[in-house]
Scaffold this motif. Structure first.
Motif, PDB file in Angstrom:
ATOM      1  N   LEU A  90      39.715  34.970  37.985  1.00  0.00           N
ATOM      2  CA  LEU A  90      39.223  36.345  37.913  1.00  0.00           C
ATOM      3  C   LEU A  90      38.731  36.823  39.278  1.00  0.00           C
ATOM      4  CD1 LEU A  90      37.285  36.131  34.529  1.00  0.00           C
ATOM      5  CD2 LEU A  90      39.453  37.309  34.946  1.00  0.00           C
ATOM      6  N   LEU A  91      38.060  35.944  39.991  1.00  0.00           N
ATOM      7  CA  LEU A  91      37.532  36.279  41.311  1.00  0.00           C
ATOM      8  C   LEU A  91      38.652  36.523  42.313  1.00  0.00           C
ATOM      9  CD1 LEU A  91      35.054  36.682  43.069  1.00  0.00           C
ATOM     10  CD2 LEU A  91      35.005  34.210  43.442  1.00  0.00           C
ATOM     11  N   ASN A  92      39.737  35.773  42.213  1.00  0.00           N
ATOM     12  CA  ASN A  92      40.882  35.954  43.118  1.00  0.00           C
ATOM     13  C   ASN A  92      41.505  37.333  42.984  1.00  0.00           C
ATOM     14  OD1 ASN A  92      41.217  33.710  44.827  1.00  0.00           O
ATOM     15  ND2 ASN A  92      41.982  32.498  43.128  1.00  0.00           N
ATOM     16  N   LYS A  93      41.295  38.005  41.866  1.00  0.00           N
ATOM     17  CA  LYS A  93      41.859  39.339  41.646  1.00  0.00           C
ATOM     18  C   LYS A  93      40.984  40.447  42.232  1.00  0.00           C
ATOM     19  CE  LYS A  93      44.206  37.802  37.494  1.00  0.00           C
ATOM     20  NZ  LYS A  93      44.287  37.907  36.043  1.00  0.00           N
ATOM     21  N   VAL A  94      39.805  40.077  42.718  1.00  0.00           N
ATOM     22  CA  VAL A  94      38.860  41.053  43.272  1.00  0.00           C
ATOM     23  C   VAL A  94      38.993  41.084  44.789  1.00  0.00           C
ATOM     24  CG1 VAL A  94      36.410  41.595  43.569  1.00  0.00           C
ATOM     25  CG2 VAL A  94      37.243  40.710  41.377  1.00  0.00           C
ATOM     26  N   LYS A  95      39.074  42.275  45.342  1.00  0.00           N
ATOM     27  CA  LYS A  95      39.076  42.427  46.798  1.00  0.00           C
ATOM     28  C   LYS A  95      37.620  42.441  47.244  1.00  0.00           C
ATOM     29  CE  LYS A  95      43.408  44.864  46.998  1.00  0.00           C
ATOM     30  NZ  LYS A  95      44.106  46.092  47.324  1.00  0.00           N
TER      31      LYS A  95
ATOM     32  N   GLY B 201      36.196  45.076  49.612  1.00  0.00           N
ATOM     33  CA  GLY B 201      36.105  46.435  49.093  1.00  0.00           C
ATOM     34  C   GLY B 201      35.084  46.623  47.985  1.00  0.00           C
ATOM     35  N   MET B 202      34.364  45.568  47.628  1.00  0.00           N
ATOM     36  CA  MET B 202      33.416  45.675  46.511  1.00  0.00           C
ATOM     37  C   MET B 202      32.336  46.721  46.749  1.00  0.00           C
ATOM     38  SD  MET B 202      32.756  41.953  44.714  1.00  0.00           S
ATOM     39  CE  MET B 202      31.044  42.071  44.961  1.00  0.00           C
ATOM     40  N   GLN B 203      31.849  46.828  47.964  1.00  0.00           N
ATOM     41  CA  GLN B 203      30.754  47.754  48.243  1.00  0.00           C
ATOM     42  C   GLN B 203      31.195  49.208  48.098  1.00  0.00           C
ATOM     43  OE1 GLN B 203      28.594  46.934  51.783  1.00  0.00           O
ATOM     44  NE2 GLN B 203      26.980  48.368  51.278  1.00  0.00           N
TER      45      GLN B 203
ATOM     46  N   ALA C  25      28.121  37.184  52.206  1.00  0.00           N
ATOM     47  CA  ALA C  25      27.832  37.782  50.899  1.00  0.00           C
ATOM     48  C   ALA C  25      28.561  39.116  50.769  1.00  0.00           C
ATOM     49  CB  ALA C  25      26.336  37.984  50.733  1.00  0.00           C
ATOM     50  N   TYR C  26      29.164  39.317  49.612  1.00  0.00           N
ATOM     51  CA  TYR C  26      29.851  40.565  49.282  1.00  0.00           C
ATOM     52  C   TYR C  26      29.120  41.165  48.094  1.00  0.00           C
ATOM     53  CZ  TYR C  26      33.492  38.231  51.989  1.00  0.00           C
ATOM     54  OH  TYR C  26      34.188  37.574  52.966  1.00  0.00           O
ATOM     55  N   ARG C  27      28.635  42.408  48.244  1.00  0.00           N
ATOM     56  CA  ARG C  27      27.840  43.044  47.189  1.00  0.00           C
ATOM     57  C   ARG C  27      28.517  44.312  46.708  1.00  0.00           C
ATOM     58  NH1 ARG C  27      24.392  41.403  51.146  1.00  0.00           N
ATOM     59  NH2 ARG C  27      22.882  39.824  50.540  1.00  0.00           N
ATOM     60  N   SER C  28      28.379  44.558  45.419  1.00  0.00           N
ATOM     61  CA  SER C  28      28.875  45.817  44.867  1.00  0.00           C
ATOM     62  C   SER C  28      27.768  46.853  44.936  1.00  0.00           C
ATOM     63  CB  SER C  28      29.298  45.620  43.409  1.00  0.00           C
ATOM     64  OG  SER C  28      28.154  45.458  42.589  1.00  0.00           O
ATOM     65  N   ASN C  29      28.150  48.102  44.798  1.00  0.00           N
ATOM     66  CA  ASN C  29      27.166  49.165  44.590  1.00  0.00           C
ATOM     67  C   ASN C  29      26.631  49.007  43.179  1.00  0.00           C
ATOM     68  OD1 ASN C  29      27.454  50.437  47.092  1.00  0.00           O
ATOM     69  ND2 ASN C  29      29.197  51.628  46.382  1.00  0.00           N
ATOM     70  N   GLY C  30      25.559  49.687  42.866  1.00  0.00           N
ATOM     71  CA  GLY C  30      25.006  49.646  41.520  1.00  0.00           C
ATOM     72  C   GLY C  30      25.943  50.303  40.511  1.00  0.00           C
TER      73      GLY C  30
ATOM     74  N   PRO D 215      32.754  48.991  37.401  1.00  0.00           N
ATOM     75  CA  PRO D 215      34.009  49.525  37.925  1.00  0.00           C
ATOM     76  C   PRO D 215      35.188  48.670  37.434  1.00  0.00           C
ATOM     77  CG  PRO D 215      32.370  49.412  39.670  1.00  0.00           C
ATOM     78  CD  PRO D 215      31.791  48.714  38.472  1.00  0.00           C
ATOM     79  N   ALA D 216      36.314  49.291  37.201  1.00  0.00           N
ATOM     80  CA  ALA D 216      37.485  48.608  36.632  1.00  0.00           C
ATOM     81  C   ALA D 216      37.926  47.405  37.464  1.00  0.00           C
ATOM     82  CB  ALA D 216      38.641  49.594  36.495  1.00  0.00           C
ATOM     83  N   GLU D 217      37.758  47.476  38.779  1.00  0.00           N
ATOM     84  CA  GLU D 217      38.214  46.403  39.656  1.00  0.00           C
ATOM     85  C   GLU D 217      37.451  45.097  39.448  1.00  0.00           C
ATOM     86  OE1 GLU D 217      38.892  50.364  41.698  1.00  0.00           O
ATOM     87  OE2 GLU D 217      37.284  49.447  40.552  1.00  0.00           O
TER      88      GLU D 217
END
Length: 144
Positions: free
Chosen positions: A77-82, A85-87, A114-119, A126-128
Motif C-alpha cells: 500500500l505504501l509503495n502506491k503512495v508518492k 507529494g503527500m504534503q 519524514a514525509y507528512r500529509s496535510n490535515g 485524500p484518495a491517494e
C-alpha cells in the motif's frame, strides 16, 4: 524491433527497482497516523516489528507484533503512495474545521526523512492515501 527491446528492458528494470525501493529499506520505515479532536484521539504507529494503537474512546492502548504478511501488505500500500507529494494532497472535506470530525494526518518516515500529509478528516482521507490509511486502521483494529 531491435531498438524497442532494449528500451522495454530498461523500463521493466526501472519499474522493478522503484517498486522494491521501500522493500530494501523496510527496517527503516515507520508509519504514524494520528487523529485528534476535543473528545477523542486515535493513534497508530506501524513499523517492521510492531503495531502500536490507541483509541481514547474505545479505551484501546495496545502494542502487538506484526506478522510478515501484514507488513508486506502495508508496504504494498505504501509503495502506491508518492511520498514527496503527500504534503500537497488536498482533503476532500473539512468537517475537522468545526469539530465535525477528528483532524487527522499521516506521517511516513524512511531512514531519517519524514514525509507528512496535510490535515484531513478522520474517515475521509485524500484518495491517494486512503487505502494506506484504511489498512493501518484495520490492522490496528480501530473503527472509523
Amino acid at each position: 524491433m531491435k531498438k524497442i527491446m532494449p528500451v522495454l528492458l530498461i523500463i521493466v528494470a526501472f519499474c522493478g527497482c522503484a517498486s522494491s525501493a521501500l522493500k530494501n529499506q523496510e527496517k527503516d520505515v515507520a508509519i504514524h497516523y494520528k487523529a485528534v479532536t476535543r473528545g477523542r484521539s486515535v493513534e497508530v504507529t506501524v513499523n517492521k516489528d510492531s503495531v502500536l494503537a490507541s483509541d481514547s474512546r474505545a479505551g484501546l492502548k495496545a502494542s502487538t507484533a506484526i506478522n510478515k504478511q501484514d507488513w508486506e501488505k502495508i508496504l504494498q500500500l505504501l509503495n502506491k503512495v508518492k511520498l514527496e507529494g503527500m504534503q500537497g494532497l488536498e482533503a476532500p472535506s473539512s468537517k475537522r474545521m468545526y469539530d465535525g470530525a477528528l483532524s487527522a494526518a499521516l506521517e511516513v518516515t524512511v531512514k531519517d526523512k519524514a514525509y507528512r500529509s496535510n490535515g484531513f478528516d478522520h474517515g475521509n482521507p485524500p484518495a491517494e492515501i486512503a487505502p494506506l490509511v484504511a489498512g493501518l486502521l484495520n490492522l490496528a483494529g480501530i473503527k472509523e
